[in-house]
Design a protein around this motif. Structure first.
Motif, PDB file in Angstrom:
ATOM      1  N   GLY A  22       6.797  -1.378  14.267  1.00  0.00           N
ATOM      2  CA  GLY A  22       7.231  -0.386  13.408  1.00  0.00           C
ATOM      3  C   GLY A  22       6.308   0.419  14.318  1.00  0.00           C
ATOM      4  O   GLY A  22       4.960   0.581  13.457  1.00  0.00           O
ATOM      5  N   MET A  26       1.753   4.041   9.837  1.00  0.00           N
ATOM      6  CA  MET A  26       0.417   3.091  10.426  1.00  0.00           C
ATOM      7  C   MET A  26       0.950   2.590  12.218  1.00  0.00           C
ATOM      8  O   MET A  26      -0.272   2.465  12.641  1.00  0.00           O
ATOM      9  N   GLU A  45       9.882  -0.416  17.800  1.00  0.00           N
ATOM     10  CA  GLU A  45      10.635   0.764  16.949  1.00  0.00           C
ATOM     11  C   GLU A  45      11.712   0.387  17.214  1.00  0.00           C
ATOM     12  O   GLU A  45      12.429   0.592  18.077  1.00  0.00           O
ATOM     13  N   GLN A  46      12.479   0.358  16.123  1.00  0.00           N
ATOM     14  CA  GLN A  46      13.719   0.096  15.954  1.00  0.00           C
ATOM     15  C   GLN A  46      14.388   1.897  16.434  1.00  0.00           C
ATOM     16  O   GLN A  46      15.734   1.207  16.988  1.00  0.00           O
ATOM     17  N   HIS A  51      11.165  10.009  14.355  1.00  0.00           N
ATOM     18  CA  HIS A  51      12.717   9.916  13.541  1.00  0.00           C
ATOM     19  C   HIS A  51      12.141  10.106  11.634  1.00  0.00           C
ATOM     20  O   HIS A  51      11.177  10.388  11.267  1.00  0.00           O
ATOM     21  N   SER A  55       9.280   6.672   6.089  1.00  0.00           N
ATOM     22  CA  SER A  55       8.772   7.290   5.513  1.00  0.00           C
ATOM     23  C   SER A  55       7.713   8.203   5.693  1.00  0.00           C
ATOM     24  O   SER A  55       7.198   9.269   4.813  1.00  0.00           O
ATOM     25  N   THR A  56       8.164   8.563   7.755  1.00  0.00           N
ATOM     26  CA  THR A  56       7.499   9.736   7.964  1.00  0.00           C
ATOM     27  C   THR A  56       7.717  11.152   8.445  1.00  0.00           C
ATOM     28  O   THR A  56       7.614  10.990   9.341  1.00  0.00           O
ATOM     29  N   ARG A  61       2.611  16.472   4.599  1.00  0.00           N
ATOM     30  CA  ARG A  61       2.132  15.625   3.922  1.00  0.00           C
ATOM     31  C   ARG A  61       0.566  16.331   2.870  1.00  0.00           C
ATOM     32  O   ARG A  61       0.032  16.848   4.092  1.00  0.00           O
ATOM     33  N   LEU A  62       0.111  15.899   1.775  1.00  0.00           N
ATOM     34  CA  LEU A  62      -1.078  16.614   1.603  1.00  0.00           C
ATOM     35  C   LEU A  62      -1.970  15.836   2.337  1.00  0.00           C
ATOM     36  O   LEU A  62      -1.595  14.377   2.502  1.00  0.00           O
ATOM     37  N   VAL A 185      13.652  -4.763  15.392  1.00  0.00           N
ATOM     38  CA  VAL A 185      13.375  -6.844  15.446  1.00  0.00           C
ATOM     39  C   VAL A 185      13.377  -7.146  14.546  1.00  0.00           C
ATOM     40  O   VAL A 185      14.075  -6.918  13.345  1.00  0.00           O
ATOM     41  N   THR A 231      12.176   8.189  -2.298  1.00  0.00           N
ATOM     42  CA  THR A 231      11.695   8.883  -3.188  1.00  0.00           C
ATOM     43  C   THR A 231      12.171  10.708  -2.336  1.00  0.00           C
ATOM     44  O   THR A 231      11.116  10.998  -1.635  1.00  0.00           O
ATOM     45  N   ASP A 352       2.647   1.451   1.242  1.00  0.00           N
ATOM     46  CA  ASP A 352       2.078   2.985   1.100  1.00  0.00           C
ATOM     47  C   ASP A 352       1.680   2.889   0.076  1.00  0.00           C
ATOM     48  O   ASP A 352       0.486   4.223  -0.553  1.00  0.00           O
ATOM     49  N   ALA A 356       0.075   7.554   2.060  1.00  0.00           N
ATOM     50  CA  ALA A 356      -0.725   6.317   3.091  1.00  0.00           C
ATOM     51  C   ALA A 356      -1.607   6.821   4.414  1.00  0.00           C
ATOM     52  O   ALA A 356      -0.956   6.942   5.074  1.00  0.00           O
ATOM     53  N   PHE A 357      -0.366   8.291   4.638  1.00  0.00           N
ATOM     54  CA  PHE A 357      -0.159   9.548   5.404  1.00  0.00           C
ATOM     55  C   PHE A 357      -1.186   9.484   5.873  1.00  0.00           C
ATOM     56  O   PHE A 357      -2.089   9.294   7.093  1.00  0.00           O
ATOM     57  N   LYS A 358      -2.201  10.335   4.901  1.00  0.00           N
ATOM     58  CA  LYS A 358      -3.558  10.998   5.333  1.00  0.00           C
ATOM     59  C   LYS A 358      -4.217   9.788   6.003  1.00  0.00           C
ATOM     60  O   LYS A 358      -5.088  10.252   6.614  1.00  0.00           O
TER      61      LYS A 358
HETATM   62  C1  LIG Z   1       8.475  12.319  -0.654  1.00  0.00           C
HETATM   63  C2  LIG Z   1       6.950  11.897  -0.291  1.00  0.00           C
HETATM   64  C3  LIG Z   1       5.899  12.396  -0.138  1.00  0.00           C
HETATM   65  C4  LIG Z   1       5.110  11.769   0.362  1.00  0.00           C
HETATM   66  N1  LIG Z   1       3.597  12.749   0.019  1.00  0.00           N
HETATM   67  C5  LIG Z   1       2.415  12.386   0.918  1.00  0.00           C
HETATM   68  C6  LIG Z   1       1.454  12.581   0.814  1.00  0.00           C
HETATM   69  O1  LIG Z   1       1.439  14.170   0.208  1.00  0.00           O
HETATM   70  N2  LIG Z   1       0.586  12.444   1.097  1.00  0.00           N
HETATM   71  C7  LIG Z   1      -0.118  10.887   1.861  1.00  0.00           C
HETATM   72  O2  LIG Z   1      -1.005  10.903   2.886  1.00  0.00           O
HETATM   73  N3  LIG Z   1       1.050  10.536   1.669  1.00  0.00           N
HETATM   74  C8  LIG Z   1       2.147  10.598   1.136  1.00  0.00           C
HETATM   75  N4  LIG Z   1       3.558  10.115   0.887  1.00  0.00           N
HETATM   76  C9  LIG Z   1       3.202   8.680   1.274  1.00  0.00           C
HETATM   77  C10 LIG Z   1       3.429   8.413   3.168  1.00  0.00           C
HETATM   78  O3  LIG Z   1       4.148   8.894   3.837  1.00  0.00           O
HETATM   79  C11 LIG Z   1       3.573   7.245   3.794  1.00  0.00           C
HETATM   80  O4  LIG Z   1       2.648   6.691   3.253  1.00  0.00           O
HETATM   81  C12 LIG Z   1       3.922   7.405   5.053  1.00  0.00           C
HETATM   82  O5  LIG Z   1       4.669   8.074   6.252  1.00  0.00           O
HETATM   83  C13 LIG Z   1       3.734   5.660   5.082  1.00  0.00           C
HETATM   84  O6  LIG Z   1       3.982   5.032   6.850  1.00  0.00           O
HETATM   85  P1  LIG Z   1       4.496   3.376   7.135  1.00  0.00           P
HETATM   86  O7  LIG Z   1       3.746   3.837   8.028  1.00  0.00           O
HETATM   87  O8  LIG Z   1       4.197   2.549   6.124  1.00  0.00           O
HETATM   88  O9  LIG Z   1       5.604   3.252   7.079  1.00  0.00           O
HETATM   89  P2  LIG Z   1       7.707   4.384   8.304  1.00  0.00           P
HETATM   90  O10 LIG Z   1       6.221   5.378   8.740  1.00  0.00           O
HETATM   91  O11 LIG Z   1       8.667   3.998   7.434  1.00  0.00           O
HETATM   92  O12 LIG Z   1       6.716   3.523   9.359  1.00  0.00           O
HETATM   93  C14 LIG Z   1       7.432   2.367   9.775  1.00  0.00           C
HETATM   94  C15 LIG Z   1       8.550   1.850  10.979  1.00  0.00           C
HETATM   95  O13 LIG Z   1       9.111   0.630  11.359  1.00  0.00           O
HETATM   96  C16 LIG Z   1      10.061   0.904  11.704  1.00  0.00           C
HETATM   97  N5  LIG Z   1      10.675  -0.604  12.080  1.00  0.00           N
HETATM   98  C17 LIG Z   1      10.723  -0.811  10.652  1.00  0.00           C
HETATM   99  N6  LIG Z   1      11.569  -2.388  10.254  1.00  0.00           N
HETATM  100  C18 LIG Z   1      11.752  -2.669  12.149  1.00  0.00           C
HETATM  101  C19 LIG Z   1      11.548  -3.545  12.762  1.00  0.00           C
HETATM  102  N7  LIG Z   1      12.648  -4.651  12.146  1.00  0.00           N
HETATM  103  N8  LIG Z   1      11.780  -3.370  14.233  1.00  0.00           N
HETATM  104  C20 LIG Z   1      11.366  -1.860  14.803  1.00  0.00           C
HETATM  105  N9  LIG Z   1      11.039  -1.377  14.211  1.00  0.00           N
HETATM  106  C21 LIG Z   1      11.074  -1.033  12.379  1.00  0.00           C
HETATM  107  C22 LIG Z   1      10.227   2.089  11.615  1.00  0.00           C
HETATM  108  O14 LIG Z   1      11.990   2.667  11.899  1.00  0.00           O
HETATM  109  C23 LIG Z   1       9.660   3.274  11.409  1.00  0.00           C
HETATM  110  O15 LIG Z   1       9.320   3.641  12.214  1.00  0.00           O
HETATM  111  C24 LIG Z   1       4.507  10.901   0.987  1.00  0.00           C
HETATM  112  C25 LIG Z   1       6.024   9.536   1.005  1.00  0.00           C
HETATM  113  C26 LIG Z   1       6.574   9.900  -0.282  1.00  0.00           C
HETATM  114  C27 LIG Z   1       8.366   9.634   0.252  1.00  0.00           C
END
Ligand SMILES: Cc1cc2nc3c(=O)[nH]c(=O)nc-3n(C[C@H](O)[C@H](O)[C@H](O)COP(=O)(O)OP(=O)(O)OC[C@H]3O[C@@H](n4cnc5c(N)ncnc54)[C@H](O)[C@@H]3O)c2cc1C
Length: 389
Positions: A22, A26, A45-46, A51, A55-56, A61-62, A185, A231, A352, A356-358
């Motif tokens: 993924g 993160m 990455e799927q 993409h 979530s990203t 993002r703030l 995966v 969301t 997250d 978590a983005f920040k």
């Molecule tokens: C409306 C909204 C507002 C937000 N505002 C903020 C903000 O202001 N500030 C902030 O810090 N955060 C904010 N966030 C949160 C932030 O965007 C998330 O915390 C962060 O993007 C999470 O990242 P992640 O790596 O956990 O998930 P993702 O970025 O979704 O990454 C997971 C990845 O794993 C891949 N994957 C999943 N399963 C598989 C598999 N089986 N095989 C291969 N690949 C796979 C997916 O395709 C994806 O690319 C916000 C989120 C939203 C939705």
């Protein structure tokens, strides 16, 4: 699905020492930080990195440093900023713009107490604005109560999520990390001596896996309480004076509302749109990320439109655009990141909880450190997955 099956040991040579499953916020940074250490790492990455299906995405993002969610997050945000400056230099992609940020609420509210505690623990001098000062300096915010105060976080601004993921992935590949994109995966099996990673085309074997699958975490790791929630993101246009809502004049904010909900947002940056959202909305629902509704309906912005017309009357109340997105909540709204049961084969980074983005590059750095056995740059016991096991 992750399953321990010590009876089927790794029988072939390893495909790599490490795999990151993924590559969103993160995972792309864990991939980069491992590759930057010279580690032999595969990044799965799927879709394609950057993409808009998880979530990203959504341009911004703030970014905040004085994190009200936990004072232990301050060093993580700072480490993220330092790593992103490095990545911006290396790739030429802009990732963070610092403009300062306003945290608005009643004295003694969770938001004001949380930010004040983070500032005190880390010795950051902050300015506190009275209600009169907020009205004068930030007149875009209507309905400020006489009791309200605002704390100015000097190290806040906006981050660019797609750029961050692309830059981290490019830097990982430049350092020797091997990208396996458009490959989902389907299962992760913990076996004697390593891990088998199942995909439709073939199995891969590694010594250690880092699972950072965002909203899909629960499918690969059902024993941990990761809850994907739909969301949406919403953007608004100024009704009259666009300059009032430029990012420089209308910076990142979080505002506690009288009913306990929060509203967050920031002014327009390069895309000329003002992003506003509610922290909570009765419309937010638990979803299966493979079947999530990717269309937008008026119910997606009913609440935020009401909040905009009441508290930001200089904006048109109907959003000019909206996009589906997901967060992954944990029961205590804190990340679930670390080594479940201390298993040397498995690290997880998820949950997250919308903030978590920040921290993404700082979390990627910590995951890389845990993977190679280095001490982490700050304490991560508050994110330990074992609190739920
Ligand atoms: C409306 C909204 C507002 C937000 N505002 C903020 C903000 O202001 N500030 C902030 O810090 N955060 C904010 N966030 C949160 C932030 O965007 C998330 O915390 C962060 O993007 C999470 O990242 P992640 O790596 O956990 O998930 P993702 O970025 O979704 O990454 C997971 C990845 O794993 C891949 N994957 C999943 N399963 C598989 C598999 N089986 N095989 C291969 N690949 C796979 C997916 O395709 C994806 O690319 C916000 C989120 C939203 C939705």
């Amino acid at each position: 699905m992750t399953s321990p099956s010590p009876s089927s040991p790794v029988t072939q040579p390893y495909d790599a020492d490490y795999a990151v499953v993924g590559l969103g916020a993160m995972g792309s940074h864990a991939f980069w930080r491992l590759a930057a250490r010279g580690a032999d790492v595969l990044g799965f990455e799927q879709f394609r990195p950057g993409h808009n299906q998880g979530s990203t995405h959504g341009s911004t993002r703030l970014f905040r440093t004085l994190c009200l969610e936990h004072p232990g997050l301050v060093p993580v945000a700072r480490r993220s900023l330092a790593l992103w400056r490095e990545l911006e230099e290396q790739t030429g992609l802009p990732i963070v713009r610092i403009t300062g940020g306003l945290m608005i609420g009643r004295p003694g509210s969770e938001i004001i107490n949380g930010v004040r505690e983070a500032a005190e623990v880390h010795g950051v001098e902050v300015r506190t604005l009275t209600a009169a000062e907020i009205r004068k300096e930030f007149p875009q915010h209507a309905g400020i109560d006489d009791e309200d105060v605002a704390i100015l976080d000097p190290e806040a601004g906006v981050g660019r999520p797609e750029n961050a993921v692309l830059a981290a992935t490019r830097a990982a590949e430049a350092a020797g990390g091997r990208l396996v994109e458009r490959v989902a995966v389907s299962g992760i099996e913990l076996v004697d001596g390593g891990v088998i990673i199942r995909t439709a085309a073939r199995d891969f074997t590694v010594r250690q896996v880092i699972v950072t699958a965002g909203p899909w975490m629960y499918q690969l790791l059902p024993s941990l309480p990761y809850q994907p929630i739909r969301t949406p993101l919403t953007w608004f246009t100024p009704a009259v004076d666009a300059a009032e809502f430029d990012l420089g004049r209308f910076p990142t904010f979080i505002r506690e509302l009288p009913d306990g909900n929060r509203m967050w947002g920031h002014g327009s940056d390069t895309d000329h749109a003002v992003k506003i959202g509610p922290e909570d909305d009765p419309h937010y629902t638990l979803v299966n990320p493979d079947e999530v509704d990717r269309s937008i309906s008026p119910a997606d912005y009913t609440l935020v439109s009401e909040l905009v017309s009441r508290y930001l009357p200089g904006l048109q109340p109907e959003p000019t655009s909206a996009a589906p997105c997901m967060i992954t909540r944990s029961p205590d709204m804190q990340f679930i990141l670390g080594r479940p049961h201390g298993d040397p084969r498995l690290l997880v980074g998820g949950g997250d909880s919308g903030h978590a983005f920040k921290h993404a590059s700082g979390l990627g750095e910590a995951l890389a450190q845990m993977a190679v056995g280095e001490p982490t740059y700050t304490d991560f016991t508050f994110t330990d997955p074992d609190r739920f096991l």
